[in-house]
Design an enzyme around this catalytic site. Structure first.
Site, PDB file in Angstrom:
ATOM      1  N   GLU A 104     -19.305 -24.137  22.362  1.00 19.13           N
ATOM      2  CA  GLU A 104     -19.074 -23.736  20.975  1.00 19.13           C
ATOM      3  C   GLU A 104     -19.588 -22.313  20.724  1.00 19.13           C
ATOM      4  O   GLU A 104     -20.520 -21.857  21.388  1.00 19.13           O
ATOM      5  CB  GLU A 104     -19.789 -24.702  20.018  1.00 19.13           C
ATOM      6  CG  GLU A 104     -19.133 -26.072  19.994  1.00 19.13           C
ATOM      7  CD  GLU A 104     -19.767 -27.029  18.994  1.00 19.13           C
ATOM      8  OE1 GLU A 104     -19.014 -27.762  18.338  1.00 19.13           O
ATOM      9  OE2 GLU A 104     -20.999 -27.053  18.862  1.00 19.13           O
ATOM     10  N   CYS A 144     -28.646 -22.998  14.354  1.00 15.72           N
ATOM     11  CA  CYS A 144     -29.409 -22.864  15.598  1.00 15.72           C
ATOM     12  C   CYS A 144     -29.762 -24.233  16.163  1.00 15.72           C
ATOM     13  O   CYS A 144     -30.264 -25.091  15.447  1.00 15.72           O
ATOM     14  CB  CYS A 144     -30.726 -22.144  15.356  1.00 15.72           C
ATOM     15  SG  CYS A 144     -30.534 -20.543  14.671  1.00 15.72           S
TER      16      CYS A 144
END
Ligand code: SAH
Length: 347
Positions: free
Chosen positions: A97, A338
């Site tokens: 991703e 994150c």
């Protein structure tokens, strides 16, 4: 490097500009062919050798024989406010991703560097799947190229903060940086490129010798060795003392400022004592601290501190005269924040 690529052909994007020049010299062609090919690849963005119309048919044939031109494809995308996440399928069927963030200063792309990750950080979703393999340089470059094509806008900033540990894939990372930064390549200013590492010390020394003014970020997360080792197993191999010595060397070599990333985990590393130890550790360094409130929504079992606790931690660092910011939280709704990226299509 050898160019006998007949066994498994190498992707043309895996070559730096200099390597491509050497390739052409090795087949008795003129060096300027490298400029022509780079122009087709990085500026005109063709998708096959056949489209390189200023090359002879025989040269096109030669390139086709020596190199592959696989392109990772975007198979899914999600969007939420100013963040978009893209799922890529690689030629061996693996997935990674990448995340685009729209800032007022430009568009930044968070690039993945490996399929899975071996670092085993306790809080990070991306590391739940062990490293399957490194990404080749072309697989990192195409995250930029394909997403620019998709969003029809230019990416101005790169952060190598997606899935994987970039310093565990150093050579491919360096090729990626070279072709990102080269004016004949993607032409992204080196100061707009940031590499984040968990702290693989020998690679910090190598990184500081590179001829690029790329930013370095270190995932710190605790200034206490025992605590850091629990959160980040890499600390057992490269404890804080060694990381700090390497960073001082980096700052001396490059004259550049280092970023410390510090995730705030409630009740784990967010106390007054933790903040004070952090200040003690980095005081006097040309550095700044980027506090990252923990992104929940994963199964890793940590909790994000309350806002007033985050501010308390921030204030302690600020009062010490250390530059500190709190990372804007975005992307958690679509698991694009994150530590939330995955290298599997569905789980
Ligand atoms: N392996 C590299 C690159 C990954 S960067 C590194 O460790 O630096 C991703 C950043 O997000 C790192 O600072 C990482 O520690 C942090 N991170 C991981 N999981 C997180 C989470 N759940 N919430 C907030 N930050 C996280």
């Amino acid at each position: 490097m050898t160019y006998n690529c007949n066994v498994i052909s190498m992707n043309i994007y895996n070559l730096t500009f200099d390597e491509l020049e050497n390739y052409f010299l090795s087949i008795n062609e003129k060096k300027y062919r490298a400029s022509q090919v780079f122009e087709w690849l990085y500026k005109k963005r063709v998708t096959s050798f056949e489209e390189m119309t200023n090359l002879s048919n025989s040269l096109i044939e030669k390139l086709r024989k020596d190199f592959s031109f696989d392109i990772p494809i975007i198979v899914a995308k999600e969007h939420d406010k100013d963040v978009s996440k893209f799922l890529f399928k690689l030629s061996d069927g693996e997935h990674i991703e990448s995340v685009v963030m729209y800032h007022d200063y430009g568009i930044s792309l968070c690039v993945s560097s490996q399929v899975g990750c071996n670092m085993g950080c306790a809080f990070c979703e991306s590391g739940r799947r062990k490293k399957v393999r490194n990404l080749e340089a072309y697989e990192m470059l195409f995250q930029v190229i394909e997403i620019e094509k998709e969003i029809k806008k230019r990416i101005s900033h790169i952060v190598v903060m997606g899935i994987g540990e970039p310093f565990d894939n150093f050579d491919n990372l360096v090729t990626f940086i070279s072709n990102c930064n080269n004016p004949k390549g993607l032409e992204i200013g080196s100061r707009h490129i940031t590499v984040s590492t968990c702290g693989i010390v020998p690679k910090i020394y190598e990184f500081s010798k590179l001829p690029y003014q790329v930013n370095l970020a270190i995932s710190l997360h605790s200034a206490f060795d025992d605590k850091r080792s629990k959160l980040m197993p890499i600390n057992k191999a490269y404890p804080l003392k060694d990381v700090l010595i390497a960073l001082k060397d980096y700052i001396k070599e490059t004259n550049r400022r280092v970023t410390f990333e510090y995730i705030l985990l409630s009740g784990v590393n967010d106390s007054e004592e933790d903040a004070k130890e952090l200040c003690k550790l980095i005081k006097g360094l040309n550095a700044y601290v980027n506090l990252i409130p923990y992104n929940e929504g994963s199964s890793m079992g940590f909790i994000k501190p309350k806002n007033d606790e985050i501010m308390k931690f921030y204030d302690i660092i600020k009062k010490e005269g250390i530059n500190v910011t709190i990372r804007r939280e975005f992307g958690s709704k679509i698991s694009a924040a994150c530590g939330q990226l995955r290298s599997k299509k569905e789980e």
